[in-house]
Scaffold this motif. Structure first.
Motif, PDB file in Angstrom:
ATOM      1  N   ASN A 111       0.525   4.834   8.467  1.00 31.19           N
ATOM      2  CA  ASN A 111      -0.353   3.744   8.033  1.00 31.19           C
ATOM      3  C   ASN A 111      -0.649   3.844   6.525  1.00 31.19           C
ATOM      4  O   ASN A 111      -0.182   4.769   5.842  1.00 31.19           O
ATOM      5  N   VAL A 112      -1.402   2.880   6.050  1.00 28.22           N
ATOM      6  CA  VAL A 112      -1.692   2.787   4.618  1.00 28.22           C
ATOM      7  C   VAL A 112      -2.355   4.062   4.110  1.00 28.22           C
ATOM      8  O   VAL A 112      -1.946   4.647   3.101  1.00 28.22           O
ATOM      9  N   TYR A 113      -3.386   4.501   4.827  1.00 26.33           N
ATOM     10  CA  TYR A 113      -4.109   5.704   4.405  1.00 26.33           C
ATOM     11  C   TYR A 113      -3.140   6.883   4.265  1.00 26.33           C
ATOM     12  O   TYR A 113      -3.128   7.599   3.254  1.00 26.33           O
ATOM     13  N   GLU A 114      -2.314   7.068   5.293  1.00 28.84           N
ATOM     14  CA  GLU A 114      -1.406   8.222   5.304  1.00 28.84           C
ATOM     15  C   GLU A 114      -0.347   8.122   4.211  1.00 28.84           C
ATOM     16  O   GLU A 114       0.039   9.136   3.614  1.00 28.84           O
ATOM     17  N   ALA A 136     -11.029   5.212  -2.707  1.00 28.27           N
ATOM     18  CA  ALA A 136     -11.310   4.731  -4.068  1.00 28.27           C
ATOM     19  C   ALA A 136     -10.089   4.020  -4.651  1.00 28.27           C
ATOM     20  O   ALA A 136     -10.206   2.921  -5.202  1.00 28.27           O
ATOM     21  N   ILE A 137      -8.922   4.630  -4.502  1.00 25.89           N
ATOM     22  CA  ILE A 137      -7.729   4.009  -5.107  1.00 25.89           C
ATOM     23  C   ILE A 137      -7.335   2.749  -4.328  1.00 25.89           C
ATOM     24  O   ILE A 137      -6.885   1.762  -4.915  1.00 25.89           O
ATOM     25  N   GLY A 142      -7.209  -3.342  -4.371  1.00 25.05           N
ATOM     26  CA  GLY A 142      -7.600  -4.486  -3.557  1.00 25.05           C
ATOM     27  C   GLY A 142      -7.214  -4.376  -2.097  1.00 25.05           C
ATOM     28  O   GLY A 142      -6.966  -5.387  -1.435  1.00 25.05           O
ATOM     29  N   LEU A 143      -7.175  -3.153  -1.578  1.00 26.00           N
ATOM     30  CA  LEU A 143      -6.771  -2.972  -0.180  1.00 26.00           C
ATOM     31  C   LEU A 143      -7.820  -2.268   0.661  1.00 26.00           C
ATOM     32  O   LEU A 143      -7.501  -1.727   1.716  1.00 26.00           O
ATOM     33  N   ALA A 144      -9.063  -2.275   0.201  1.00 33.21           N
ATOM     34  CA  ALA A 144     -10.112  -1.672   1.020  1.00 33.21           C
ATOM     35  C   ALA A 144     -10.104  -2.397   2.363  1.00 33.21           C
ATOM     36  O   ALA A 144      -9.972  -3.609   2.414  1.00 33.21           O
ATOM     37  N   GLY A 145     -10.201  -1.654   3.443  1.00 31.86           N
ATOM     38  CA  GLY A 145     -10.217  -2.317   4.743  1.00 31.86           C
ATOM     39  C   GLY A 145      -8.865  -2.406   5.418  1.00 31.86           C
ATOM     40  O   GLY A 145      -8.762  -2.879   6.541  1.00 31.86           O
ATOM     41  N   GLU A 158       0.974  -6.835  -0.428  1.00 33.69           N
ATOM     42  CA  GLU A 158       0.117  -5.722   0.032  1.00 33.69           C
ATOM     43  C   GLU A 158       0.896  -4.410   0.066  1.00 33.69           C
ATOM     44  O   GLU A 158       0.363  -3.354  -0.303  1.00 33.69           O
ATOM     45  N   GLN A 159       2.137  -4.483   0.494  1.00 37.39           N
ATOM     46  CA  GLN A 159       2.942  -3.258   0.510  1.00 37.39           C
ATOM     47  C   GLN A 159       3.117  -2.705  -0.909  1.00 37.39           C
ATOM     48  O   GLN A 159       3.056  -1.493  -1.115  1.00 37.39           O
TER      49      GLN A 159
END
Ligand code: ADP
Ligand code: MG
Length: 244
Positions: A111-114, A136-137, A142-145, A158-159
């Motif tokens: 996933n994004v976080y990983e 934070a990054i 612009g990808l919080a959430g 987004e990618q």
């Protein structure tokens, strides 16, 4: 230069963070991909690199990353002679460079976080710090959430933001982007370029290879034009030059 750190060879840390001196690169076949390229890029600059397909832009990026070594000439990055770097020093050298590509190159099953955290794990940042740094990054791009989304659940724009977050999380002094908007629609292309500009305003030196004429002409940055392995033009506040 009193007060300035000198490197072993004396060429120097200076205002120039990237220096190519008469650099050529020949692959085993064909004409040289780079042929006597010299350029200086100052710390904190934003530079577009444009030119026909096959003109040597990606070769230049790979030389800066030490994915390739020059056939002749010298490359200095952050005061280091890149062609002479010892193999064991390459990982540490690359930590100071962020890179994004046209095709994002995310880990598809993570996933994004990983995807972003991974870049910190390999340089052994403590988990506690990773947990602070990744959100934070992600919010900067612009990808919080979107932490839990897998790449295929995201749009191309987004990618590319995830790829940017991954490139930036270790706070590199230089960000290299090889056709970062090549797979994006005009709206997302603009958003990514504006992000690159913000990152640059934060002090990071940014080099962007692109074919996006409209954006280059609008942004009024330094434009380096390559043709058949040589720099044919280098203009402050330049424009996209037609090659034919
Ligand atoms: P650009 O990124 O501007 O399209 P490249 O740096 O990829 O250009 O390529 C410059 C030249 O070097 C081209 O002629 C290309 O075919 C050649 N080239 C690139 N990579 C290789 C390689 N691995 N082996 C042989 N030739 C290559
Ligand atoms: Mg290329």
């Amino acid at each position: 230069m009193p007060g300035k750190k000198r490197t072993r060879k004396g060429t120097g840390e200076s205002k120039d963070i990237i220096v190519l001196d008469n650099v050529s690169k020949a692959y085993s076949t064909g004409a040289p991909a780079l042929n006597g390229v010299s350029i200086k890029i100052r710390k904190g600059e934003f530079v577009f690199i444009v030119g026909d397909s096959g003109s040597g832009k990606s070769t230049l990026i790979k030389l800066l990353l030490r994915e390739l070594t020059p056939t002749s000439g010298t490359i200095w990055v952050n005061g280091q002679d890149v062609g002479r770097l010892k193999h064991r020093k390459i990982p540490k050298f690359r930590r100071n460079l962020g890179i994004v590509f046209q095709d994002f190159r995310l880990l598809k099953d993570r996933n994004v976080y990983e995807n972003v955290a991974f870049a910190q794990r390999i340089v052994q940042v403590p988990v506690r710090e990773i947990k602070r740094n990744v959100p934070a990054i992600l919010s900067t791009v612009g990808l919080a959430g979107k932490y839990k989304a897998k790449p295929k659940q995201l749009s191309g724009g987004e990618q590319q933001r995830v790829a940017l977050a991954r490139a930036l999380i270790n706070k590199p002094s230089i960000l290299l982007a090889d056709e970062p908007t090549g797979n994006l629609d005009p709206k997302n292309s603009w958003e990514i370029m504006k992000l690159l500009e913000e990152i640059n305003q934060g002090g990071t030196t940014v080099l962007v290879v692109t074919h996006n004429r409209e954006i280059v002409n609008a942004m009024k940055k330094r434009v380096v034009t390559m043709k058949k392995g040589v720099i044919v033009s280098d203009e402050e506040k330049g424009e996209y030059i037609d090659e034919d």
